[in-house]
Design a protein around this motif. Structure first.
Motif, PDB file in Angstrom:
ATOM      1  N   LEU A 466       0.784  -1.277  -0.060  1.00  0.00           N
ATOM      2  CA  LEU A 466       0.082   0.094  -0.097  1.00  0.00           C
ATOM      3  C   LEU A 466       0.743   1.380   0.084  1.00  0.00           C
ATOM      4  CD1 LEU A 466      -2.792  -1.029   2.479  1.00  0.00           C
ATOM      5  CD2 LEU A 466      -2.980  -1.101   0.105  1.00  0.00           C
ATOM      6  N   GLY A 467       2.139   1.305  -0.311  1.00  0.00           N
ATOM      7  CA  GLY A 467       3.065   2.409  -0.119  1.00  0.00           C
ATOM      8  C   GLY A 467       2.782   3.051  -1.662  1.00  0.00           C
ATOM      9  N   PHE A 468       3.484   4.361  -1.430  1.00  0.00           N
ATOM     10  CA  PHE A 468       3.589   5.146  -2.609  1.00  0.00           C
ATOM     11  C   PHE A 468       4.192   4.677  -3.820  1.00  0.00           C
ATOM     12  CE2 PHE A 468       4.953   8.775  -5.278  1.00  0.00           C
ATOM     13  CZ  PHE A 468       3.770   9.561  -5.032  1.00  0.00           C
ATOM     14  N   ASP A 469       5.145   3.705  -3.615  1.00  0.00           N
ATOM     15  CA  ASP A 469       5.899   3.151  -4.757  1.00  0.00           C
ATOM     16  C   ASP A 469       4.833   2.353  -5.677  1.00  0.00           C
ATOM     17  OD1 ASP A 469       8.103   3.904  -3.406  1.00  0.00           O
ATOM     18  OD2 ASP A 469       8.834   1.688  -3.065  1.00  0.00           O
ATOM     19  N   ARG A 470       3.859   1.842  -5.386  1.00  0.00           N
ATOM     20  CA  ARG A 470       3.020   1.188  -6.272  1.00  0.00           C
ATOM     21  C   ARG A 470       2.304   2.104  -7.350  1.00  0.00           C
ATOM     22  NH1 ARG A 470      -1.013   2.029  -2.058  1.00  0.00           N
ATOM     23  NH2 ARG A 470      -3.200   2.620  -2.892  1.00  0.00           N
ATOM     24  N   ILE A 471       2.326   3.433  -6.973  1.00  0.00           N
ATOM     25  CA  ILE A 471       2.037   4.404  -7.985  1.00  0.00           C
ATOM     26  C   ILE A 471       3.008   4.551  -9.162  1.00  0.00           C
ATOM     27  CG2 ILE A 471       1.089   6.743  -8.360  1.00  0.00           C
ATOM     28  CD1 ILE A 471       0.202   6.444  -5.582  1.00  0.00           C
ATOM     29  N   LEU A 472       4.320   4.718  -8.393  1.00  0.00           N
ATOM     30  CA  LEU A 472       5.434   4.880  -9.369  1.00  0.00           C
ATOM     31  C   LEU A 472       5.557   3.574 -10.429  1.00  0.00           C
ATOM     32  CD1 LEU A 472       8.207   6.135  -6.913  1.00  0.00           C
ATOM     33  CD2 LEU A 472       6.935   7.316  -8.434  1.00  0.00           C
ATOM     34  N   VAL A 473       5.330   2.346  -9.974  1.00  0.00           N
ATOM     35  CA  VAL A 473       5.637   1.229 -10.838  1.00  0.00           C
ATOM     36  C   VAL A 473       4.341   0.864 -11.538  1.00  0.00           C
ATOM     37  CG1 VAL A 473       7.553   0.447  -9.448  1.00  0.00           C
ATOM     38  CG2 VAL A 473       5.417  -0.464  -8.873  1.00  0.00           C
ATOM     39  N   ASP A 474       3.179   1.607 -11.383  1.00  0.00           N
ATOM     40  CA  ASP A 474       1.844   1.128 -11.931  1.00  0.00           C
ATOM     41  C   ASP A 474       1.453  -0.207 -11.385  1.00  0.00           C
ATOM     42  OD1 ASP A 474      -0.507   1.794 -13.001  1.00  0.00           O
ATOM     43  OD2 ASP A 474       0.319   1.425 -14.817  1.00  0.00           O
ATOM     44  N   LYS A 475       1.167  -0.294 -10.226  1.00  0.00           N
ATOM     45  CA  LYS A 475       0.668  -1.768  -9.756  1.00  0.00           C
ATOM     46  C   LYS A 475      -0.382  -1.315  -8.632  1.00  0.00           C
ATOM     47  CE  LYS A 475       4.687  -4.733 -10.323  1.00  0.00           C
ATOM     48  NZ  LYS A 475       5.497  -5.740  -9.380  1.00  0.00           N
ATOM     49  N   PRO A 476      -1.576  -0.980  -9.255  1.00  0.00           N
ATOM     50  CA  PRO A 476      -2.630  -0.555  -8.411  1.00  0.00           C
ATOM     51  C   PRO A 476      -3.042  -1.832  -7.566  1.00  0.00           C
ATOM     52  CG  PRO A 476      -3.300  -1.009 -10.784  1.00  0.00           C
ATOM     53  CD  PRO A 476      -2.000  -1.169 -10.617  1.00  0.00           C
ATOM     54  N   MET A 477      -3.794  -1.456  -6.388  1.00  0.00           N
ATOM     55  CA  MET A 477      -4.253  -2.412  -5.333  1.00  0.00           C
ATOM     56  C   MET A 477      -5.735  -2.125  -5.370  1.00  0.00           C
ATOM     57  SD  MET A 477      -1.861  -4.270  -3.894  1.00  0.00           S
ATOM     58  CE  MET A 477      -2.311  -4.426  -2.140  1.00  0.00           C
ATOM     59  N   TYR A 478      -6.526  -2.881  -6.208  1.00  0.00           N
ATOM     60  CA  TYR A 478      -7.814  -2.744  -6.602  1.00  0.00           C
ATOM     61  C   TYR A 478      -8.575  -3.770  -5.777  1.00  0.00           C
ATOM     62  CZ  TYR A 478      -7.008   0.034 -10.844  1.00  0.00           C
ATOM     63  OH  TYR A 478      -6.710   0.925 -11.644  1.00  0.00           O
ATOM     64  N   GLU A 479      -9.784  -3.280  -4.911  1.00  0.00           N
ATOM     65  CA  GLU A 479     -10.815  -3.998  -4.481  1.00  0.00           C
ATOM     66  C   GLU A 479     -11.565  -4.604  -5.282  1.00  0.00           C
ATOM     67  OE1 GLU A 479     -11.268  -5.327  -1.445  1.00  0.00           O
ATOM     68  OE2 GLU A 479      -9.955  -4.193  -0.194  1.00  0.00           O
ATOM     69  N   VAL A 480     -12.331  -5.877  -5.465  1.00  0.00           N
ATOM     70  CA  VAL A 480     -12.950  -6.478  -6.362  1.00  0.00           C
ATOM     71  C   VAL A 480     -14.348  -6.705  -5.811  1.00  0.00           C
ATOM     72  CG1 VAL A 480     -13.297  -8.433  -8.063  1.00  0.00           C
ATOM     73  CG2 VAL A 480     -11.081  -7.706  -7.301  1.00  0.00           C
ATOM     74  N   CYS A 481     -15.521  -6.211  -6.485  1.00  0.00           N
ATOM     75  CA  CYS A 481     -16.821  -6.407  -5.890  1.00  0.00           C
ATOM     76  C   CYS A 481     -16.833  -5.928  -4.537  1.00  0.00           C
ATOM     77  CB  CYS A 481     -17.159  -7.796  -5.942  1.00  0.00           C
ATOM     78  SG  CYS A 481     -17.343  -8.442  -7.799  1.00  0.00           S
ATOM     79  N   ILE A 482     -16.454  -4.656  -4.375  1.00  0.00           N
ATOM     80  CA  ILE A 482     -16.476  -4.141  -3.014  1.00  0.00           C
ATOM     81  C   ILE A 482     -16.783  -2.670  -3.010  1.00  0.00           C
ATOM     82  CG2 ILE A 482     -14.997  -3.710  -0.813  1.00  0.00           C
ATOM     83  CD1 ILE A 482     -15.380  -6.557  -0.714  1.00  0.00           C
ATOM     84  N   PHE A 483     -17.582  -2.201  -2.243  1.00  0.00           N
ATOM     85  CA  PHE A 483     -18.029  -0.913  -2.068  1.00  0.00           C
ATOM     86  C   PHE A 483     -17.335  -0.053  -0.949  1.00  0.00           C
ATOM     87  CE2 PHE A 483     -21.015  -3.289  -4.679  1.00  0.00           C
ATOM     88  CZ  PHE A 483     -20.867  -2.923  -5.942  1.00  0.00           C
TER      89      PHE A 483
END
Length: 483
Positions: A466-483
């Protein structure tokens, strides 16, 4: 016991001071780190001996010239970070200030939320953070005294899935159970038997949380966290961050950054209610400013600098409405769970008087203006009421009694929290972007940031993804079927 406390405190202070305060103070003001450590230890021991059973006294109401840690944002996240930092370091060896521009919290996302707590996520990190949040609420009285209470209602969450999302619901529920959550999958017929007031013709399955899920009073939790942080020596300042000053670090090379002088944050400029602007020098800074975090980050050149600083913090304010209504017929009873429909609609009981609250996140082309907290009542009539009446026929007859709006710290990248150090500004930490889940995740986030700063890494729950690095390397952390 005292010897162990002082030994741990000494290690923490030396770590915070090593190579940091020499650049924080001007040469003519500079105090040697070892001298400062000895002075603080002497003061702490004096306070401990004088008042061993009363705990540390609150810091004087004096604007600080320099601190060890500056936290921007005094809501649930910022106050939780301050509390856990103080709890972890003990006594008062680490100087912490929390800067909050809205001392009344009238527009604070924390107090305008509906205070939900659930483990029904698809990402392990979110499930585990929520589980710790539940344990934290369970132990409030041990931490804050016998009167501590957030008025938790343990009615659980009920997530509904259509035929399209049923398999994902089952997969999510299995992961949640593997991590320690307690839930039950209900078929269409089981849903109808258990909740006869519900229309289920278009529902394939539901997942009902049986333990550690429900809702609580966000105001009460914020009050406890803030009081706990203050009692341990944290100072709160009513002011708005309007800028940062930087310090050149010519002897530091950042991997992935073009050669040249590296900069670190050295000082934050705070505008006080009387209009005065005063600086605070710090060793570490944490942005936990909720919906304003993206704008605060820009002041630190995140998003408008060079190299890694060209990548912005993708957090902006998004307005969300909450409506309170009364059902004119025999509606869902007192044991009604927080129900999340697959359309994104949610509703639950609100108190014992027959009232309910509800809300729905708008579609991208429906996003409301964020310049104020005015409520659009047509949104309820045109978008929410039809969905309510479809799921609960008794809701065809209802009357809206009140409403309010609040801001999400919306993460435009993947709608999940950004937790950890900035990869370039190494003394800047981020705790924001929770997109509506922040209140329930605040205890876990506070503990995590405290571990990163004091221990140098996550200790109890690994939130690296969940760090900022995921934005730099374009690896999003999506929830699936969650609101």
């Amino acid at each position: 016991m005292i010897t162990r406390q002082l030994y741990n405190l000494c290690k923490t202070i030396v770590r915070l001071n090593r190579g940091i305060h020499t650049s924080v103070m001007n040469m003519q003001e500079q105090e040697h780190p070892i001298s400062r450590t000895v002075r603080i230890l002497k003061d702490d021991l004096t306070n401990f001996v004088k008042t061993p059973f009363q705990g540390p006294t609150n810091p004087p109401n004096i604007f600080p010239r320099h601190v060890d840690i500056a936290i921007i944002g005094g809501g649930a996240i910022g106050s939780s970070i301050a509390y856990f930092l103080k709890e972890k370091t003990g006594l008062r060896g680490v100087n912490i200030v929390v800067i909050e521009k809205d001392s009344t919290y009238s527009q604070c996302s924390t107090v305008l939320s509906v205070g939900g707590l659930r483990q029904q996520f698809s990402l392990p990190e979110n499930i585990q953070m929520s589980l710790f949040g539940a344990d934290f609420l369970r132990t409030l009285k041990k931490r804050f005294g016998p009167d501590a209470d957030v008025y938790f209602t343990p009615n659980g969450y009920l997530m509904l899935a259509s035929e399209h999302g049923a398999q994902q619901l089952l997969d999510n529920a299995k992961l949640q159970r593997e991590l320690g959550a307690v839930n039950k999958i209900l078929t269409k017929s089981e849903l109808k038997e258990r909740f006869p007031w519900m229309e289920v013709s278009d529902v394939e399955a539901g997942c009902l949380g049986l333990e550690k899920e429900g809702w609580f009073d966000p105001w009460a939790l914020l009050g406890l966290l803030k009081r706990g942080a203050i009692d341990l020596g944290t100072q709160y300042i009513n002011g708005e961050v309007v800028g940062f000053n930087f310090d050149d670090q010519q002897d530091i090379i950042v991997d992935g950054q073009l050669s040249g002088t590296t900069q670190r944050l050295e000082e934050v400029q705070v505008k006080l209610p009387n209009g005065d602007i005063k600086p605070i020098k710090f060793a570490y800074c944490i942005i936990a400013a909720g919906a304003e975090s993206g704008e605060v980050a820009k002041l630190a050149k995140v998003g408008n600098g060079a190299g890694m600083l060209t990548v912005p913090l993708p957090v902006e304010r998004r307005k969300r409405y909450v409506y309170c209504f009364e059902c004119q017929e025999n509606g869902p009873g007192l044991n009604t769970p927080m129900t999340l429909d697959y359309t994104g609609l949610y509703f639950r009981r609100d108190g014992l008087g027959g009232a309910y609250i509800t809300g729905l996140s708008p579609q991208p082309d429906e996003e409301p203006c964020t310049s104020n907290l005015e409520v659009d009542h047509d949104f309820f009539t045109n978008r929410i009421w039809p969905l309510l009446a479809q799921r609960v026929p008794a809701f065809n007859a209802l009357k809206v009694k009140s409403s309010w709006a609040g801001y999400y710290d919306y993460n435009m990248y993947d709608e999940n929290g950004i937790i950890g150090a900035h990869p370039y500004l190494y003394n800047l930490y981020l705790a924001t972007g929770f997109s509506g889940h922040g209140i329930q995740q605040s205890p876990a986030v506070g503990r995590a940031i405290a571990e990163l700063i004091i221990d140098g890494k996550f200790q109890t729950l690994d939130l690296t993804r969940l760090g900022f690095d995921r934005i730099l390397v374009d690896k999003p952390m999506y929830e699936v079927c969650i609101f």
